[in-house]
Design a protein around this motif. Structure first.
Motif: not given
Length: 722
Positions: A432-442, A464-469, A501-505
């Motif tokens: 599985f790929s890790p679950e993303l958690k939001l730290d901060s947003v502006n 590598n990890y690939t972050i998609f938005w 937003v999701f993460l590809r491992s």
């Protein structure tokens, strides 16, 4: 980045305009090879002289497309749009539907796929029997497109990097992940650098280079067993011959065996094949079997070695007796480690370990176990003798599991410092790929983090990890980070926008996508408050507008009341008041019922008469004096009761005017006389006692409302104009 469909549509329209002069009758498309899942726009013109005019329809793989999927750009021209083309290949056809039937105008074969992935696990070995250097590798992810593979090499590279110039390039047969480099392409004892490149319509990808000296990377031919013979002592005697390897010296062999109906070969005897079900191990620093440092059924144990003791003895025990004793010597780890150790997959259930031999080492000890079970894991170990630089680890090796391999060089008086490495026998995509958690947003950036995948679930090294938005319009962006990173900051995003937003491992064995995190960017500065106020004002305006629409008649009466037009009045035709003769009451019981005032007679007066010139004018004859009373100005003024006729058979209101204590004259004041179109009073051309300037008889007749005015005295009504 993928093209926006509007840009694609604009390109198609421009192309059609350019091709219209040539009577184009074919499908136009940006490219017949696209990325899988990307949008696709194609256009077709039916401006063909050999085909009549008609409706353009589309077909994909023998299925007509729905009409809402395409539209007409201009006359006899249609375009079809796929928001996401998810087929690896498809035949797109354009037909014109005329009275005679369907006519095929053009067709195009569309292929979809991905850019190539770089090959991995490249390794090369020399076969002495034919002097071929055989290189093998693992292919990357399937791109769904035709991929060309090239094996390249260079003989003049000092560092292990891919040079700008190659000495040879070979193309393996399609589907093969190996190639035999002929003897003419390499030097037997000089350094050789080899790498693999894959290429398709989207680009190319290259594996990491492998550098080696061919004579030091030798794969021997199988040993040929020439004779087997059973001995009288219950043993088997074997005799064999080596293959062709004249330059290889001091060969050592490892004997493996198995029973006839078994599929696995025997390294030490497994526990289930022991001579008894109940088996345990004893460790002691003396040969006395009744005293032990360790007594266990496991394959490892920990104990405190007595002071001054540097050796121990181990043996196996069951209910039938004890095995031979094995002596173990303990040395301090003060020697030099090996300078290089490299571990790689041998097959799905074994690992190949190579190292740089030490000159004074008498042996090498290898330990390995599952990395996820450290430090409490059951170690497997193996000893290789002096001169060895390669070992195959096969015990308890499973695919998709990380193993930690430790190598100790053994010297005469001590043991060298251990060297460790991690390795997989086979890799796959993470569980599985890790679950993303939001730290901060502006307004313009968002920061996310994730927890590393547990070792037992990684199934390979995280490369590598690939972050998609992706925004609400489907615009996709991504960024790739190292496998050791667990935090990322997304920058330059649009304020007040929703992003997915999701993460590809990824590992060398594949990739997997994680769950989607929805991120809402904030408003810039005070824009949020301004937007809320604007929205509230807009809603208020809409509400007022709706109320005005629903209550438009009432609003019209309040804002624009209807004013009667005297010229169109029907009051002059009311006979109920015009035919009644007015009478003046005699001897009224109450003087308050009379209108008293000083009356000035005005005849043909154009200007304002001074107050001192107002005089009582005698009536023309005695009858008129009897009927009309000369009014004089008194201290108090009484107002009469005025009755007006009803409008359209309605009951007329009765207005009673009370007394006034004013001592001012009502008519003879300093104010200017009213014009003939203003404020008419008891107005009649038959009377001399009137307060309005009468220039012509027709002036009074223009105001029929005054004809209905009556004076009510003592129960009787008087009309001044009749």
């Amino acid at each position: 980045m993928q093209k926006d469909w509007r840009i694609l549509l604009l390109e198609e329209i421009l192309f059609l305009f350019l091709a219209s002069g040539e009577q184009a009758c074919r499908i136009t498309i940006d490219s017949p090879v696209i990325r899988l899942g990307s949008p696709l726009l194609a256009s077709c013109s039916s401006n063909c002289p050999q085909i009549g005019r008609g409706t353009v329809v589309w077909k994909l793989d023998n299925n007509f497309l729905a009409e809402d999927q395409y539209r007409n750009i201009q006359e006899n021209t249609s375009s079809v749009y796929f928001s996401s083309f998810n087929k690896t290949s498809g035949l797109l056809q354009c037909y014109v539907n005329s009275k005679e039937g369907f006519y095929l105008m053009d067709q195009i074969h569309i292929r979809a796929g991905y850019p190539p992935s770089p090959p991995s696990n490249l390794s090369c070995l020399l076969k002495p029997s034919n002097n071929f250097v055989t290189c093998t590798w693992l292919s990357g992810e399937d791109s769904s497109l035709t991929t060309d593979v090239t094996l390249s090499g260079s003989r003049s590279v000092e560092q292990c990097v891919i040079p700008a110039k190659t000495d040879f390039d070979y193309n393996p047969i399609k589907g093969q992940n190996f190639f035999n480099i002929p003897r003419s392409s390499y030097h037997f004892s000089k350094r050789l650098t080899v790498w693999v490149t894959v290429k398709n319509e989207f680009g190319s990808a290259t594996s990491g280079p492998v550098c080696f000296i061919p004579r030091e990377e030798v794969k021997l031919d199988p040993i040929v067993i020439s004779e087997t013979k059973a001995t009288t002592t219950g043993c088997i005697k074997l005799q064999w011959t080596y293959g062709k390897a004249s330059f290889v010296k001091d060969l050592k062999c490892q004997l493996r065996y198995r029973n006839e109906f078994q599929t696995e070969w025997a390294k030490p005897m497994k526990r289930e094949n022991a001579n008894a079900k109940h088996l345990w191990y004893i460790v002691n620093h003396l040969l006395q079997k009744d005293i032990s440092l360790c007594h266990t059924t496991d394959l490892n144990c920990t104990f405190l070695l007595p002071h001054g003791i540097n050796r121990a003895f181990i043996w196996a025990q069951n209910t039938a007796g004890a095995s031979p004793v094995k002596e173990i010597n303990f040395f301090a780890t003060k020697g030099n480690p090996v300078s290089r150790m490299y571990a790689s997959p041998n097959n799905d259930y074994s690992i190949r370990v190579e190292w740089e031999p030490q000159v004074h080492a008498t042996a090498y000890v290898l330990e390995w176990c599952k990395s996820a079970q450290l430090p409490k894991c059951e170690f497997n170990w193996k000893t290789e003798f002096s001169g060895s630089n390669t070992s195959i680890l096969q015990e308890n090796i499973e695919p998709y599991q990380m193993y930690t391999v430790t190598l100790y060089p053994v010297y005469m008086e001590n043991i060298g410092t251990p060297v460790q490495t991690n390795v997989y026998s086979k890799e796959a995509a993470p569980a599985f790929s890790p679950e993303l958690k939001l730290d901060s947003v502006n307004k313009s950036q968002a920061e996310v983090h994730w927890e590393p995948i547990p070792l037992e679930k990684r199934n390979g090294f995280i490369t590598n990890y690939t972050i998609f938005w992706i925004d609400t319009h489907g615009k996709e962006e991504f960024s790739t980070v190292n496998g050791s990173v667990t935090r990322f900051k997304i920058k330059n995003i649009v304020p007040f926008t929703t992003y997915q937003v999701f993460l590809r491992s990824s590992t060398a064995g594949g990739s997997v996508n994680g769950t989607i995190l929805t991120v809402y960017t904030t408003f810039p500065d005070n824009t949020f408050l301004l937007l809320v106020l604007s929205l509230f004002l807009f809603l208020v305006i809409i509400l007022v507008f709706i109320i005005c629409i629903m209550k438009h008649k009432r609003m019209k009466n309040h804002l624009w009341p209807t004013v009667p037009d005297p010229a169109k009045s029907q009051m002059g035709k009311w006979t109920s008041f015009m035919e009644e003769m007015p009478r003046v009451m005699d001897n009224p019981p109450d003087v308050s019922q009379f209108l008293t005032s000083d009356i000035c007679i005005v005849e043909g007066w154009q200007g304002k008469k001074p107050l001192t010139q107002c005089q009582e004018t005698p009536l023309k004859d005695t009858d008129e004096r009897n009927n009309w009373r000369s009014y004089v100005n008194t201290d108090t003024v009484q107002y009469a009761q005025v009755i007006t006729g009803g409008y359209r058979e309605q009951s007329p209101p009765t207005s009673v005017y009370g007394r006034s204590d004013s001592t001012q004259p009502l008519l003879c004041d300093m104010s200017p006389s009213p014009q003939n179109y203003e404020n008419m009073w008891f107005h009649s051309h038959h009377q001399e006692d009137n307060v309005f300037l009468v220039e012509e008889e027709k002036n009074v007749m223009d105001y029929p409302l005054l004809h209905a005015l009556q004076i009510h005295e003592k129960g009787e009504s008087v009309n001044l104009f009749n």
